[in-house]
Design an enzyme around this catalytic site. Sequence first.
Site, short mmCIF file in Angstrom:
data_model
loop_
_atom_site.label_atom_id
_atom_site.label_comp_id
_atom_site.label_asym_id
_atom_site.label_seq_id
_atom_site.Cartn_x
_atom_site.Cartn_y
_atom_site.Cartn_z
N ASP A 10 0.97 -1.08 -0.06
CA ASP A 10 0.05 0.04 0.13
C ASP A 10 1.05 1.05 -0.19
O ASP A 10 2.08 0.97 0.15
CB ASP A 10 -0.83 -0.24 1.19
CG ASP A 10 -1.63 1.23 1.34
OD1 ASP A 10 -2.27 1.64 0.28
OD2 ASP A 10 -1.82 1.87 2.33
N LEU A 11 0.28 2.31 -0.30
CA LEU A 11 1.19 3.59 -0.42
C LEU A 11 1.27 4.42 1.07
O LEU A 11 2.02 4.45 1.74
CB LEU A 11 0.75 4.27 -1.55
CG LEU A 11 1.48 5.64 -1.90
CD1 LEU A 11 3.01 5.36 -2.06
CD2 LEU A 11 0.95 6.62 -2.91
N ASP A 12 0.00 5.10 1.03
CA ASP A 12 -0.04 6.15 2.12
C ASP A 12 -0.02 5.48 3.58
O ASP A 12 -0.97 4.64 3.77
CB ASP A 12 -1.78 6.84 1.87
CG ASP A 12 -1.55 7.65 0.62
OD1 ASP A 12 -0.93 8.40 0.37
OD2 ASP A 12 -2.48 7.21 -0.23
N THR A 18 2.18 9.87 4.23
CA THR A 18 1.06 10.75 3.61
C THR A 18 -0.20 10.79 4.29
O THR A 18 -0.95 11.60 4.22
CB THR A 18 0.98 10.68 2.36
OG1 THR A 18 0.94 9.23 1.98
CG2 THR A 18 2.13 11.23 1.37
N LYS A 46 -8.92 5.48 6.22
CA LYS A 46 -7.60 5.06 5.52
C LYS A 46 -7.78 3.91 4.55
O LYS A 46 -8.58 2.88 5.10
CB LYS A 46 -6.44 4.38 6.78
CG LYS A 46 -6.09 5.59 7.65
CD LYS A 46 -5.06 5.25 8.73
CE LYS A 46 -4.53 6.24 9.23
NZ LYS A 46 -3.62 5.66 10.45
N ALA A 116 -5.23 2.97 -3.13
CA ALA A 116 -6.43 3.30 -3.54
C ALA A 116 -6.29 4.81 -3.96
O ALA A 116 -7.45 5.77 -4.66
CB ALA A 116 -7.56 3.56 -2.38
N ASP A 171 -1.39 -0.37 6.06
CA ASP A 171 -1.75 0.37 7.23
C ASP A 171 -3.21 0.45 7.76
O ASP A 171 -3.49 1.10 8.94
CB ASP A 171 -1.08 1.77 7.28
CG ASP A 171 -1.78 2.70 6.41
OD1 ASP A 171 -2.20 2.38 5.43
OD2 ASP A 171 -1.94 4.06 6.76
C1 G6P Z 1 -5.28 6.07 0.09
C2 G6P Z 1 -5.33 6.90 1.48
C3 G6P Z 1 -6.67 7.58 1.82
C4 G6P Z 1 -7.20 8.20 0.40
C5 G6P Z 1 -7.14 7.42 -0.78
C6 G6P Z 1 -7.51 8.15 -1.95
O1 G6P Z 1 -6.03 4.84 0.42
O2 G6P Z 1 -5.28 5.84 2.69
O3 G6P Z 1 -6.88 8.30 2.77
O4 G6P Z 1 -8.43 9.17 0.60
O5 G6P Z 1 -5.91 6.68 -0.96
O6 G6P Z 1 -6.40 9.15 -2.26
P1 G6P Z 1 -6.49 10.17 -3.36
O7 G6P Z 1 -4.95 10.60 -3.18
O8 G6P Z 1 -6.72 9.70 -4.54
O9 G6P Z 1 -7.50 11.32 -2.66
MG MG Z 2 -2.68 3.06 3.76
#
Ligand code: G6P
Ligand code: MG
Length: 219
Positions: A10-12, A18, A46, A116, A171
Amino acid sequence: MSKIKGVIFDLDGVIVDTAKFHFLAWKKLANDLGFDFTELQNEELKGVSRVRSLEKILEWGNTSLSEDEFIKKMAVKNDNYLSYITNLTSKDILPGVSRIIDFLTEENIPISLGSASKNARPILKKTGLIEKFHAIVDGNDVSKAKPDPEVFLIAAEKIGVAKENCLVFEDSVAGVQAANIAGMMSIGIGEKDVLHEADHVFSSFEEIEIDFIKKLLTT
Ligand code: G6P
Ligand code: MG
């Protein structure tokens, strides 16, 4: 458990810190509408798509918006979020992440992104990580939000690894659930109480021993 032959990140909140900027930008949006939400409620945002996040926030505030306003609010939130991450660099990669990515690369384990976020590619570019990924699946590629397993199933397919041989780093509760539903091994990065559905939980990548990963690749 099957041998791990591919890893999905996953990224964020996993690769970069972030998640706190998403929280700040959503909080500002809610405050502008005249209400607030807690950090505990934020756990539910999240891993969740932009649209679904705004729907949840509006439910919490007992507020509704016209379709036009909804789209405008999402754009404002994203602009604020982007302003927080303009200066993102490799220094913002969370501690211990690069060590694991480098180890996997040495071991010829394909690495995929399963996020996402529609901002995933610029973030991977800014942090200098984009070349390390064999596949990127992000919010532009999926129609179903986590806990739906779609994002991880596509990520596995793109690196040509069967789902039972994939390991997912997450996370978020929704992300851990998505990995579990996909039939993949899940490793939660965060608090054990929150991520108790994961197969393993570490408070950060720094806690993960290379030997632990090595075992997953060989047994
Ligand atoms: C990730 C984050 C979320 C965020 C979603 C969409 O899954 O954990 O907090 O809302 O991505 O991200 P974006 O950058 O497209 O708004
Ligand atoms: Mg995440």
